[in-house]
Motif scaffolding. Structure first.
Motif, PDB file in Angstrom:
ATOM      1  N   ILE A 417       0.828  -1.294   0.140  1.00 52.08           N
ATOM      2  CA  ILE A 417       0.031  -0.085  -0.146  1.00 52.08           C
ATOM      3  C   ILE A 417       0.940   1.191  -0.061  1.00 52.08           C
ATOM      4  O   ILE A 417       0.621   2.402  -0.565  1.00 52.08           O
ATOM      5  N   ILE A 418       1.834   1.197   0.634  1.00 51.07           N
ATOM      6  CA  ILE A 418       2.669   2.308   0.874  1.00 51.07           C
ATOM      7  C   ILE A 418       3.432   2.547  -0.638  1.00 51.07           C
ATOM      8  O   ILE A 418       3.575   4.100  -1.186  1.00 51.07           O
ATOM      9  N   ASN A 419       3.853   1.380  -1.312  1.00 51.65           N
ATOM     10  CA  ASN A 419       4.294   1.678  -2.559  1.00 51.65           C
ATOM     11  C   ASN A 419       3.252   2.262  -3.653  1.00 51.65           C
ATOM     12  O   ASN A 419       3.497   2.971  -4.401  1.00 51.65           O
ATOM     13  N   ALA A 420       2.068   1.749  -3.383  1.00 49.21           N
ATOM     14  CA  ALA A 420       0.934   2.005  -4.254  1.00 49.21           C
ATOM     15  C   ALA A 420       0.676   3.580  -3.906  1.00 49.21           C
ATOM     16  O   ALA A 420       0.235   4.401  -4.846  1.00 49.21           O
ATOM     17  N   ARG A 421       0.715   4.118  -2.733  1.00 51.40           N
ATOM     18  CA  ARG A 421       0.603   5.574  -2.356  1.00 51.40           C
ATOM     19  C   ARG A 421       1.465   6.449  -3.142  1.00 51.40           C
ATOM     20  O   ARG A 421       1.349   7.607  -3.490  1.00 51.40           O
ATOM     21  N   GLY A 422       2.829   5.850  -3.177  1.00 47.53           N
ATOM     22  CA  GLY A 422       3.878   6.472  -3.972  1.00 47.53           C
ATOM     23  C   GLY A 422       3.643   6.721  -5.408  1.00 47.53           C
ATOM     24  O   GLY A 422       3.847   7.958  -5.976  1.00 47.53           O
ATOM     25  N   ASN A 423       2.766   5.710  -5.964  1.00 49.05           N
ATOM     26  CA  ASN A 423       2.542   5.815  -7.462  1.00 49.05           C
ATOM     27  C   ASN A 423       1.543   6.969  -7.551  1.00 49.05           C
ATOM     28  O   ASN A 423       1.525   7.673  -8.457  1.00 49.05           O
ATOM     29  N   CYS A 424       0.650   7.067  -6.606  1.00 53.72           N
ATOM     30  CA  CYS A 424      -0.306   8.203  -6.762  1.00 53.72           C
ATOM     31  C   CYS A 424       0.515   9.500  -6.490  1.00 53.72           C
ATOM     32  O   CYS A 424       0.136  10.559  -7.360  1.00 53.72           O
ATOM     33  N   ARG A 425       1.460   9.875  -5.755  1.00 56.27           N
ATOM     34  CA  ARG A 425       2.312  10.870  -5.457  1.00 56.27           C
ATOM     35  C   ARG A 425       3.073  11.185  -6.696  1.00 56.27           C
ATOM     36  O   ARG A 425       3.050  12.159  -7.499  1.00 56.27           O
ATOM     37  N   ASN A 426       3.504  10.188  -7.367  1.00 55.65           N
ATOM     38  CA  ASN A 426       4.254  10.292  -8.811  1.00 55.65           C
ATOM     39  C   ASN A 426       3.384  10.769  -9.750  1.00 55.65           C
ATOM     40  O   ASN A 426       3.884  11.733 -10.490  1.00 55.65           O
ATOM     41  N   SER A 427       2.153  10.194  -9.849  1.00 57.70           N
ATOM     42  CA  SER A 427       1.390  10.682 -10.843  1.00 57.70           C
ATOM     43  C   SER A 427       0.775  12.185 -10.873  1.00 57.70           C
ATOM     44  O   SER A 427       0.345  12.777 -11.540  1.00 57.70           O
ATOM     45  N   PHE A 467      11.495  -4.089  -6.730  1.00 53.37           N
ATOM     46  CA  PHE A 467      10.376  -2.872  -7.473  1.00 53.37           C
ATOM     47  C   PHE A 467      10.275  -1.544  -6.662  1.00 53.37           C
ATOM     48  O   PHE A 467      10.441  -0.511  -7.303  1.00 53.37           O
ATOM     49  N   ALA A 468       9.923  -1.506  -5.570  1.00 54.62           N
ATOM     50  CA  ALA A 468      10.217  -0.190  -4.888  1.00 54.62           C
ATOM     51  C   ALA A 468      11.285   0.449  -4.892  1.00 54.62           C
ATOM     52  O   ALA A 468      11.271   1.690  -5.147  1.00 54.62           O
ATOM     53  N   ALA A 469      12.531  -0.294  -4.698  1.00 52.66           N
ATOM     54  CA  ALA A 469      13.774   0.474  -4.897  1.00 52.66           C
ATOM     55  C   ALA A 469      14.016   1.160  -6.254  1.00 52.66           C
ATOM     56  O   ALA A 469      14.537   2.045  -6.334  1.00 52.66           O
ATOM     57  N   SER A 470      13.489   0.387  -7.373  1.00 53.81           N
ATOM     58  CA  SER A 470      13.435   0.825  -8.857  1.00 53.81           C
ATOM     59  C   SER A 470      12.756   2.028  -8.938  1.00 53.81           C
ATOM     60  O   SER A 470      13.149   3.150  -9.554  1.00 53.81           O
ATOM     61  N   ASN A 471      11.584   2.113  -8.320  1.00 52.46           N
ATOM     62  CA  ASN A 471      10.780   3.222  -8.320  1.00 52.46           C
ATOM     63  C   ASN A 471      11.353   4.624  -7.653  1.00 52.46           C
ATOM     64  O   ASN A 471      11.241   5.593  -8.187  1.00 52.46           O
ATOM     65  N   ALA A 472      12.031   4.250  -6.472  1.00 45.22           N
ATOM     66  CA  ALA A 472      12.531   5.226  -5.754  1.00 45.22           C
ATOM     67  C   ALA A 472      13.892   5.962  -6.708  1.00 45.22           C
ATOM     68  O   ALA A 472      14.107   7.177  -6.689  1.00 45.22           O
ATOM     69  N   ALA A 473      14.547   5.060  -7.098  1.00 40.85           N
ATOM     70  CA  ALA A 473      15.635   5.609  -8.249  1.00 40.85           C
ATOM     71  C   ALA A 473      15.043   6.424  -9.155  1.00 40.85           C
ATOM     72  O   ALA A 473      15.810   7.346  -9.730  1.00 40.85           O
ATOM     73  N   LEU A 474      14.023   5.742  -9.937  1.00 39.79           N
ATOM     74  CA  LEU A 474      13.127   6.830 -10.850  1.00 39.79           C
ATOM     75  C   LEU A 474      13.090   8.053 -10.484  1.00 39.79           C
ATOM     76  O   LEU A 474      13.269   9.097 -11.158  1.00 39.79           O
ATOM     77  N   MET A 475      12.417   8.160  -9.176  1.00 40.41           N
ATOM     78  CA  MET A 475      12.316   9.557  -8.557  1.00 40.41           C
ATOM     79  C   MET A 475      13.391  10.291  -8.291  1.00 40.41           C
ATOM     80  O   MET A 475      13.363  11.837  -8.652  1.00 40.41           O
ATOM     81  N   LEU A 476      14.732   9.740  -7.998  1.00 37.46           N
ATOM     82  CA  LEU A 476      15.879  10.463  -7.788  1.00 37.46           C
ATOM     83  C   LEU A 476      16.336  11.311  -9.177  1.00 37.46           C
ATOM     84  O   LEU A 476      16.699  12.394  -9.088  1.00 37.46           O
ATOM     85  N   ALA A 477      16.036  10.395 -10.493  1.00 36.57           N
ATOM     86  CA  ALA A 477      16.644  11.023 -11.570  1.00 36.57           C
ATOM     87  C   ALA A 477      15.702  12.181 -11.914  1.00 36.57           C
ATOM     88  O   ALA A 477      16.047  13.137 -12.514  1.00 36.57           O
ATOM     89  N   GLN A 478      14.271  11.906 -11.425  1.00 36.60           N
ATOM     90  CA  GLN A 478      13.168  13.056 -12.075  1.00 36.60           C
ATOM     91  C   GLN A 478      13.456  14.432 -11.083  1.00 36.60           C
ATOM     92  O   GLN A 478      13.483  15.444 -11.739  1.00 36.60           O
ATOM     93  N   VAL A 479      14.153  14.358  -9.986  1.00 35.81           N
ATOM     94  CA  VAL A 479      14.540  15.500  -9.239  1.00 35.81           C
ATOM     95  C   VAL A 479      15.796  16.191  -9.663  1.00 35.81           C
ATOM     96  O   VAL A 479      16.251  17.189  -8.834  1.00 35.81           O
ATOM     97  N   GLY A 480      16.567  15.500 -10.402  1.00 39.16           N
ATOM     98  CA  GLY A 480      17.874  16.021 -11.214  1.00 39.16           C
ATOM     99  C   GLY A 480      18.993  15.297 -10.539  1.00 39.16           C
ATOM    100  O   GLY A 480      20.110  15.633 -11.071  1.00 39.16           O
TER     101      GLY A 480
END
Length: 567
Positions: A417-427, A467-480
């Motif tokens: 659920i925490i990963n899913a909440r992260g998906n919403c914040r991502n979107s 999978f969650a770690a991959s998502n976190a790394a994607l966000m790191l790239a997005q913030v620069g």
């Protein structure tokens, strides 16, 4: 040793010198409750009372703790002026459940955080000292309040047929003043004969219990173990009944057993805990609930078949058929939120998100009050349906509520659920908040030994952590911080060589950095050496809407696929 522990030792000494004295038992109970209250401040899941701690722990460990809580609540219900927590603490010493609570409460962060850091129960050594003392006390309690209550009830017996509260052993299950009718005698005799010849038959205790139940309860209402569970869960039509069925359902011996065998286990466990009479009394005192259960029982064979058909259709990904089977069940049992929830879950998989939201709304309206775990599960399901409709704010609100409700119900945070909440914040473009959720989810996956599923087994969840770690790394790239993201993806690829996601991300980031050969190598590895392949990552729509890569990483991968040199 603290002053609190000194007081406890003095109380134990008094009990050793006067083991049968009620005053000594009361002194021990008061000292133990003071020990359990030490540092108790409360939190969102637990109020600042020991009884709140006990009931929350019972939801986490129902098999070990439910009997003592049920006995204490029984005394509070039938004996005016009885404090359930006072009755519970002596019962918990006697049956060992207090040891269980002291030993295992620290494993429940949603409960233990209700205590200050200097609380005795958070001190492992102090807890060990208390456990050592408790293990010596059981033989000094010849009669707990519950046992004294049973003795008083038995003393009032006038030779009439057994009333529910008298039924505590197999002998008590036999008629007291007259023989059962001839046909009933044959039924009981047949059950006994089957019991001796077949291990799958009902036990003598269960057969005798059915004999007694048939005389004063609707026979159909106790024909299926599932009815006991339904009565315990409660509904809008009747309150929850304390019956001990959920604890039995979670026992290893019951998980793969048919309903008749589960009923047998329930009877035996009730006998062992001296609770069968109380539970039968609870059933008898709720005729409206039993009448509804009896009416439903007439339909249970059809419901069971329809449910089996729905499971088979779902397994074959025939979602339309599964929905129809569940709709047929709802025509028989329209007030049961369970079927609405199941149909909603199928509708989500069928991508019928509007209908799924409607079913989740209806299930929430029918769910019994005061059941935070049920509401948490329904809100998490509805959140997924909202995601299907791209209603990110609504989904985020439901995920937040689901996590809060689960904590209030004594459950640990769910990393899914925490990963899913992260998906919403991502979107929603909340990149940093999304990364925080993804990191938390990955950490929870890695810390846990596994997750207890419906069958009671646990499995490693390395795939979730990756999978969650991959998502976190994607966000790191997005913030620069693309270099930081690259290092995280390299670490993920080493840990999970079969991850296409990390290889595709590495190809994009290596290409961006100008390391063309390494980019080509990792992409080739993903396409040729990983079963999932790389074809989906060439579909921009899938990458954005399904996999939900953030804009920067989508652009980086598109540059690589187009062989466009970085500016």
């Amino acid at each position: 040793m603290s002053d609190m522990e000194g007081r406890l030792s003095s109380a134990f000494g008094l009990l050793h010198s006067s083991p049968g004295a009620e005053s000594a038992q009361s002194c021990v109970a008061a000292a133990l409750l003071s020990w359990l209250e030490h540092g108790l401040k409360g939190n969102r899941a637990v109020s600042g009372s020991v009884w709140s701690v006990v009931t929350a722990a019972t939801r986490a460990f129902p098999i070990q703790l439910s009997p003592s809580v049920e006995k204490a609540q029984t005394l509070a219900d039938v004996c005016a002026g009885t404090d359930p927590v006072q009755a519970w603490v002596l019962q918990a010493i006697d049956d060992g459940s207090l040891v269980t609570l002291v030993q295992r409460l620290r494993s429940q962060p949603q409960i233990i955080t209700a205590y200050t850091r200097d609380a005795l129960i958070r001190d492992a050594k102090a807890a060990e000292r208390l456990v050592a003392q408790l293990q010596q006390l059981k033989e000094l309690l010849p009669a707990t309040p519950y046992v004294r209550y049973l003795q008083q009830q038995a003393a009032q017996d006038t030779g009439q047929p057994a009333t529910p509260v008298h039924i505590q052993t197999e002998e008590d299950l036999q008629p007291h003043s007259s023989q059962p009718p001839p046909q009933q005698q044959q039924d009981v005799a047949g059950a006994k004969e089957q019991d001796s010849s077949s291990s799958s038959s009902s036990s003598k205790a269960a057969a005798a219990a059915r004999d007694v139940l048939g005389g004063w309860l609707p026979r159909q209402a106790v024909a299926a173990f599932g009815v006991l569970q339904a009565l315990q869960h409660g509904s809008k039509q009747h309150p929850r009944l304390m019956l001990g069925a959920d604890g039995i359902a979670r026992m290893k011996a019951a998980r793969a057993s048919p309903p008749a065998a589960k009923l047998d286990l329930w009877v035996r466990a009730s006998l062992n805990e001296q609770l069968l009479g109380v539970r039968l009394s609870t059933l008898a005192a709720n005729p409206d609930a039993l009448a509804a259960a009896a009416a439903l029982e007439q339909q249970l064979p059809d419901i069971a078949q329809l449910q089996a058909d729905a499971y088979e259709a779902y397994a074959n990904r025939d979602f339309q058929a599964a929905v129809q089977y569940l709709t047929d069940i709802l025509q028989v049992d329209a007030s049961n939120p369970r079927w609405l929830e199941m149909r909603a879950q199928v509708l989500v998989d069928a991508k019928s998100f509007d209908a799924a939201v409607a079913d989740f709304n209806a299930a929430l309206a029918l769910a019994p009050a005061g059941e935070p775990i049920v509401e948490a599960r329904l809100r998490a399901g509805r959140a997924l349906a909202y995601e299907g409709r791209s209603q990110w704010q609504e989904a985020l609100a439901d995920y937040d509520a689901a996590l809060q409700l689960a904590a209030a119900g004594g459950e640990s945070p769910d990393p899914y659920i925490i990963n899913a909440r992260g998906n919403c914040r991502n979107s929603l473009g909340e990149w940093e908040g999304a990364r925080e959720d993804y990191l938390t989810s990955s950490q929870l996956f890695q810390q846990a030994k596994g997750f207890r599923g419906r069958g009671g087994t646990t499995t490693q969840r390395l795939d979730g952590a990756i999978f969650a770690a991959s998502n976190a790394a994607l966000m790191l790239a997005q913030v620069g911080d693309e270099e930081g993201a690259l290092r995280e993806f390299e670490k993920i690829a080493r840990r999970a060589p079969g991850s296409s996601d990390s290889r595709a991300a590495l190809a994009a980031l290596y290409w961006r950095r100008g390391d063309e050969q390494r980019a080509e190598d990792v992409w080739h590895f993903a396409c040729e050496n990983i079963s999932a392949g790389c074809s989906k990552y060439q579909d921009r729509k899938w990458l954005q809407e399904v996999r939900r890569w953030p804009p920067v990483m989508v652009a980086r991968l598109q540059d690589f696929l187009a062989l466009q040199r970085p500016a």
